[in-house]
Design a protein around this motif. Structure first.
Motif, mmCIF file in Angstrom:
data_model
loop_
_atom_site.group_PDB
_atom_site.id
_atom_site.type_symbol
_atom_site.label_atom_id
_atom_site.label_comp_id
_atom_site.label_asym_id
_atom_site.label_seq_id
_atom_site.Cartn_x
_atom_site.Cartn_y
_atom_site.Cartn_z
ATOM 1 N N PHE A 50 6.869 21.427 -2.603
ATOM 2 C CA PHE A 50 5.448 21.679 -2.335
ATOM 3 C C PHE A 50 4.580 20.678 -3.086
ATOM 4 C CE2 PHE A 50 1.432 23.790 -3.407
ATOM 5 C CZ PHE A 50 0.938 24.003 -2.122
ATOM 6 N N ALA A 51 4.889 20.444 -4.359
ATOM 7 C CA ALA A 51 4.114 19.491 -5.154
ATOM 8 C C ALA A 51 4.227 18.078 -4.582
ATOM 9 C CB ALA A 51 4.587 19.523 -6.604
ATOM 10 N N VAL A 52 5.413 17.701 -4.141
ATOM 11 C CA VAL A 52 5.598 16.373 -3.554
ATOM 12 C C VAL A 52 4.804 16.241 -2.257
ATOM 13 C CG1 VAL A 52 7.304 14.883 -2.418
ATOM 14 C CG2 VAL A 52 7.796 15.856 -4.657
ATOM 15 N N GLU A 53 4.797 17.287 -1.438
ATOM 16 C CA GLU A 53 4.041 17.235 -0.183
ATOM 17 C C GLU A 53 2.540 17.137 -0.443
ATOM 18 O OE1 GLU A 53 5.279 16.882 2.837
ATOM 19 O OE2 GLU A 53 7.308 16.907 2.024
ATOM 20 N N VAL A 54 2.048 17.835 -1.433
ATOM 21 C CA VAL A 54 0.625 17.735 -1.782
ATOM 22 C C VAL A 54 0.309 16.318 -2.259
ATOM 23 C CG1 VAL A 54 -1.128 18.516 -3.435
ATOM 24 C CG2 VAL A 54 0.316 20.189 -2.255
ATOM 25 N N CYS A 55 1.161 15.773 -3.111
ATOM 26 C CA CYS A 55 0.962 14.395 -3.585
ATOM 27 C C CYS A 55 1.025 13.404 -2.425
ATOM 28 C CB CYS A 55 2.001 14.028 -4.633
ATOM 29 S SG CYS A 55 1.806 14.888 -6.189
ATOM 30 N N PHE A 82 -4.144 10.087 2.337
ATOM 31 C CA PHE A 82 -5.588 10.084 2.551
ATOM 32 C C PHE A 82 -6.280 8.989 1.739
ATOM 33 C CE2 PHE A 82 -5.251 14.734 3.827
ATOM 34 C CZ PHE A 82 -5.353 14.428 5.163
ATOM 35 N N ASN A 83 -5.644 8.521 0.668
ATOM 36 C CA ASN A 83 -6.224 7.452 -0.138
ATOM 37 C C ASN A 83 -5.861 6.057 0.343
ATOM 38 O OD1 ASN A 83 -7.584 9.170 -1.866
ATOM 39 N ND2 ASN A 83 -5.871 9.316 -3.288
ATOM 40 N N LEU A 84 -5.096 5.919 1.394
ATOM 41 C CA LEU A 84 -4.716 4.585 1.896
ATOM 42 C C LEU A 84 -5.889 3.818 2.421
ATOM 43 C CD1 LEU A 84 -1.280 5.120 3.657
ATOM 44 C CD2 LEU A 84 -1.763 3.891 1.562
ATOM 45 N N ARG A 107 0.822 -1.211 0.000
ATOM 46 C CA ARG A 107 0.000 0.000 0.000
ATOM 47 C C ARG A 107 0.858 1.264 0.000
ATOM 48 N NH1 ARG A 107 -3.505 -0.318 5.065
ATOM 49 N NH2 ARG A 107 -1.526 -1.102 5.823
ATOM 50 N N PHE A 108 2.066 1.171 0.536
ATOM 51 C CA PHE A 108 2.956 2.334 0.635
ATOM 52 C C PHE A 108 3.919 2.439 -0.543
ATOM 53 C CE2 PHE A 108 1.568 1.441 4.905
ATOM 54 C CZ PHE A 108 1.302 2.704 5.404
ATOM 55 N N PHE A 109 3.743 1.582 -1.540
ATOM 56 C CA PHE A 109 4.647 1.553 -2.679
ATOM 57 C C PHE A 109 4.695 2.896 -3.414
ATOM 58 C CE2 PHE A 109 5.539 0.519 -7.159
ATOM 59 C CZ PHE A 109 6.780 -0.055 -7.003
ATOM 60 N N LYS A 110 3.547 3.523 -3.615
ATOM 61 C CA LYS A 110 3.501 4.808 -4.334
ATOM 62 C C LYS A 110 4.207 5.918 -3.555
ATOM 63 C CE LYS A 110 -0.733 3.827 -6.851
ATOM 64 N NZ LYS A 110 -2.135 4.163 -7.044
ATOM 65 N N ILE A 111 4.152 5.858 -2.230
ATOM 66 C CA ILE A 111 4.850 6.865 -1.414
ATOM 67 C C ILE A 111 6.365 6.697 -1.565
ATOM 68 C CG2 ILE A 111 5.277 7.622 0.960
ATOM 69 C CD1 ILE A 111 2.334 6.915 1.546
ATOM 70 N N GLY A 112 6.825 5.455 -1.575
ATOM 71 C CA GLY A 112 8.248 5.199 -1.785
ATOM 72 C C GLY A 112 8.709 5.666 -3.153
ATOM 73 N N ILE A 113 7.908 5.439 -4.173
ATOM 74 C CA ILE A 113 8.238 5.896 -5.524
ATOM 75 C C ILE A 113 8.265 7.424 -5.579
ATOM 76 C CG2 ILE A 113 7.421 5.939 -7.918
ATOM 77 C CD1 ILE A 113 8.707 3.310 -7.076
ATOM 78 N N LEU A 114 7.353 8.053 -4.866
ATOM 79 C CA LEU A 114 7.310 9.520 -4.822
ATOM 80 C C LEU A 114 8.608 10.083 -4.229
ATOM 81 C CD1 LEU A 114 5.549 12.065 -5.294
ATOM 82 C CD2 LEU A 114 4.762 11.785 -2.947
ATOM 83 N N TYR A 115 9.076 9.483 -3.142
ATOM 84 C CA TYR A 115 10.331 9.939 -2.535
ATOM 85 C C TYR A 115 11.535 9.613 -3.427
ATOM 86 C CZ TYR A 115 8.547 11.671 1.852
ATOM 87 O OH TYR A 115 7.917 12.426 2.800
ATOM 88 N N THR A 116 11.468 8.537 -4.173
ATOM 89 C CA THR A 116 12.537 8.227 -5.125
ATOM 90 C C THR A 116 12.592 9.277 -6.226
ATOM 91 O OG1 THR A 116 12.218 5.871 -4.687
ATOM 92 C CG2 THR A 116 13.453 6.451 -6.661
ATOM 93 N N ALA A 117 11.435 9.680 -6.708
ATOM 94 C CA ALA A 117 11.386 10.736 -7.732
ATOM 95 C C ALA A 117 11.917 12.053 -7.171
ATOM 96 C CB ALA A 117 9.962 10.911 -8.235
#
Length: 147
Positions: free
Chosen positions: A134-139, A145-147, A60-70
């Motif tokens: 800022f964009a990363v924090e919004v994402c 919230f979608n978890l 479930r946290f995979f997208k958050i990890g990808i976001l931090y990688t980006a």
């Protein structure tokens, strides 16, 4: 590259430039650590955080990890541009430059040797970094919230 595009340091090209003394070497290293290294260290920290999320948490946290990688990748690119921005602080074209005569000196700078041009914030890099974070924090908020 034509001769006019090269920056010279006491009459030498950058590859053959050596500091005059230990004080100048210390100043070069301090500027590199402070102004250039901070972006690289932040990128490495974000990459470590992303790897921690990807390895320790469930899918479930995979997208958050990808976001931090980006974010880490973008920070590495910005670190490169920030390093290029301050690379020429000691170039001959900035020695005794008239526009720096009115620079406001801090208490620690009065009566001391001047090394290169005065520090100038890399404005567009800082603005771009602010927008990206800022964009990363919004994402990140949306993903949480979608978890």
């Amino acid at each position: 590259m034509s001769e006019s595009q090269h920056r010279f340091y006491r009459g030498h090209r950058s590859k053959s430039f050596y500091p005059q003394d230990v004080n100048e070497l210390v100043e070069l290293r301090a500027r590199s650590r402070t102004f250039d290294g901070a972006y690289g260290r932040s990128a490495i920290a974000n990459l470590g955080y992303a790897l921690t999320i990807l390895r320790l948490f469930d899918r479930r946290f995979f997208k958050i990890g990808i976001l931090y990688t980006a974010l880490a990748g973008i920070l590495f690119v910005l670190a490169y541009f920030r390093q290029r921005h301050s690379r020429h602080d000691f170039a001959d074209r900035y020695t005794n430059h008239a526009s720096f005569a009115n620079a406001i000196k801090t208490v620690g700078q009065t009566g001391k040797r001047v090394f290169g041009r005065p520090f100038v914030t890399a404005g567009w890099i800082v603005a771009l970094l602010s927008i990206v974070v800022f964009a990363v924090e919004v994402c990140l908020l949306v993903l949480i919230f979608n978890l």
